[in-house]
Write a protein that holds these residues in place. Sequence first.
Motif, mmCIF file in Angstrom:
data_model
loop_
_atom_site.group_PDB
_atom_site.id
_atom_site.type_symbol
_atom_site.label_atom_id
_atom_site.label_comp_id
_atom_site.label_asym_id
_atom_site.label_seq_id
_atom_site.Cartn_x
_atom_site.Cartn_y
_atom_site.Cartn_z
ATOM 1 N N ALA A 121 -0.395 0.415 -15.105
ATOM 2 C CA ALA A 121 0.631 1.209 -15.692
ATOM 3 C C ALA A 121 2.009 0.724 -15.727
ATOM 4 O O ALA A 121 2.603 0.701 -16.576
ATOM 5 C CB ALA A 121 0.466 2.467 -15.316
ATOM 6 N N SER A 122 2.404 0.158 -14.686
ATOM 7 C CA SER A 122 3.697 -0.295 -14.434
ATOM 8 C C SER A 122 3.811 -1.617 -15.471
ATOM 9 O O SER A 122 4.842 -1.772 -16.307
ATOM 10 C CB SER A 122 3.920 -0.918 -12.966
ATOM 11 O OG SER A 122 5.114 -1.449 -12.826
ATOM 12 N N ASP B 138 0.834 -1.132 -0.129
ATOM 13 C CA ASP B 138 0.151 -0.146 -0.225
ATOM 14 C C ASP B 138 0.731 1.218 0.305
ATOM 15 O O ASP B 138 0.551 2.231 -0.682
ATOM 16 C CB ASP B 138 -0.903 -0.112 1.155
ATOM 17 C CG ASP B 138 -2.098 -1.063 1.095
ATOM 18 O OD1 ASP B 138 -2.328 -1.608 0.114
ATOM 19 O OD2 ASP B 138 -2.635 -1.278 2.468
ATOM 20 N N GLU C 51 1.911 2.897 -3.267
ATOM 21 C CA GLU C 51 1.168 3.631 -4.163
ATOM 22 C C GLU C 51 1.494 3.565 -5.674
ATOM 23 O O GLU C 51 1.413 4.440 -6.398
ATOM 24 C CB GLU C 51 1.289 5.258 -3.919
ATOM 25 C CG GLU C 51 0.991 5.454 -2.357
ATOM 26 C CD GLU C 51 1.061 6.895 -1.805
ATOM 27 O OE1 GLU C 51 1.373 7.845 -2.568
ATOM 28 O OE2 GLU C 51 0.997 7.144 -0.616
ATOM 29 N N ALA C 52 1.753 2.415 -6.094
ATOM 30 C CA ALA C 52 2.072 2.104 -7.554
ATOM 31 C C ALA C 52 0.718 1.653 -8.344
ATOM 32 O O ALA C 52 -0.401 1.172 -7.775
ATOM 33 C CB ALA C 52 2.819 0.695 -7.633
ATOM 34 N N ASP C 53 0.943 2.177 -9.548
ATOM 35 C CA ASP C 53 -0.134 1.924 -10.406
ATOM 36 C C ASP C 53 0.054 0.587 -11.029
ATOM 37 O O ASP C 53 0.984 0.665 -12.110
ATOM 38 C CB ASP C 53 -0.508 3.403 -11.427
ATOM 39 C CG ASP C 53 -1.520 2.992 -12.407
ATOM 40 O OD1 ASP C 53 -2.022 1.739 -12.278
ATOM 41 O OD2 ASP C 53 -1.922 4.004 -12.989
ATOM 42 N N TRP C 54 -0.372 -0.373 -10.603
ATOM 43 C CA TRP C 54 0.375 -1.690 -11.191
ATOM 44 C C TRP C 54 -0.037 -1.939 -12.709
ATOM 45 O O TRP C 54 0.956 -2.382 -13.493
ATOM 46 C CB TRP C 54 -0.097 -3.071 -10.085
ATOM 47 C CG TRP C 54 0.311 -2.772 -8.904
ATOM 48 C CD1 TRP C 54 -0.544 -2.540 -7.853
ATOM 49 C CD2 TRP C 54 1.815 -2.637 -8.490
ATOM 50 N NE1 TRP C 54 0.373 -2.301 -6.363
ATOM 51 C CE2 TRP C 54 1.673 -2.948 -7.040
ATOM 52 C CE3 TRP C 54 2.887 -2.760 -8.935
ATOM 53 C CZ2 TRP C 54 2.793 -2.674 -5.992
ATOM 54 C CZ3 TRP C 54 4.002 -3.103 -8.141
ATOM 55 C CH2 TRP C 54 4.011 -2.859 -6.840
ATOM 56 N N SER D 7 -3.785 -7.704 -15.275
ATOM 57 C CA SER D 7 -2.714 -6.681 -15.690
ATOM 58 C C SER D 7 -2.090 -6.926 -16.814
ATOM 59 O O SER D 7 -1.554 -6.147 -17.854
ATOM 60 C CB SER D 7 -2.068 -6.235 -14.735
ATOM 61 O OG SER D 7 -2.886 -5.768 -13.322
#
Length: 160
Positions: free
Chosen positions: A106-107, A98, A101-104, A143
């Motif tokens: 987008a990664s 948490d 704060e990654a945008d998985w 994803s």
Amino acid sequence: MGRPRGEAADAYQRALGLLVRREHSRRDLSRKLAQRGVEPAEADAAVERLAEQGYQDDGRFAASFARDRASSGYGPVRIRVELAGHGLGEDAIQLALDACEADWPASARRQVERRWTAAVLADPDRRRKAVEFLLRRGFDQDSAWAAVRGRARDEDQGGF
């Protein structure tokens, strides 16, 4: 007969020296001390003392580790497994993820964009290999497929 008192101080100094270089989990620190010939009871006492003093903190280690791995392009599934391997509990792992704060999604997309062109991903075999790559990196299947399909559609939209 037990070890002299000076060797307990030596275990503490060795542990502190390891922490100066980088963060370690309790389990890793105890293991490294054991590899250096420190008795398990002395290693545990040294690690406990360092934790009480705030020099060793599993939460801080987990957050640092997760941020580093996320910035290196790894996904949450792999990071979760690696943190568990360092002896951390599920709560600490979730807090660390948490904190990223990654945008998985987008990664995952960035990983695909760095390695494959849209034209290459027009081939179904290449798309499958790209998805397998993302799964190995620790991204979930949704994803991974979304990232690969999105990149494969880029050519239709004129983007690269």
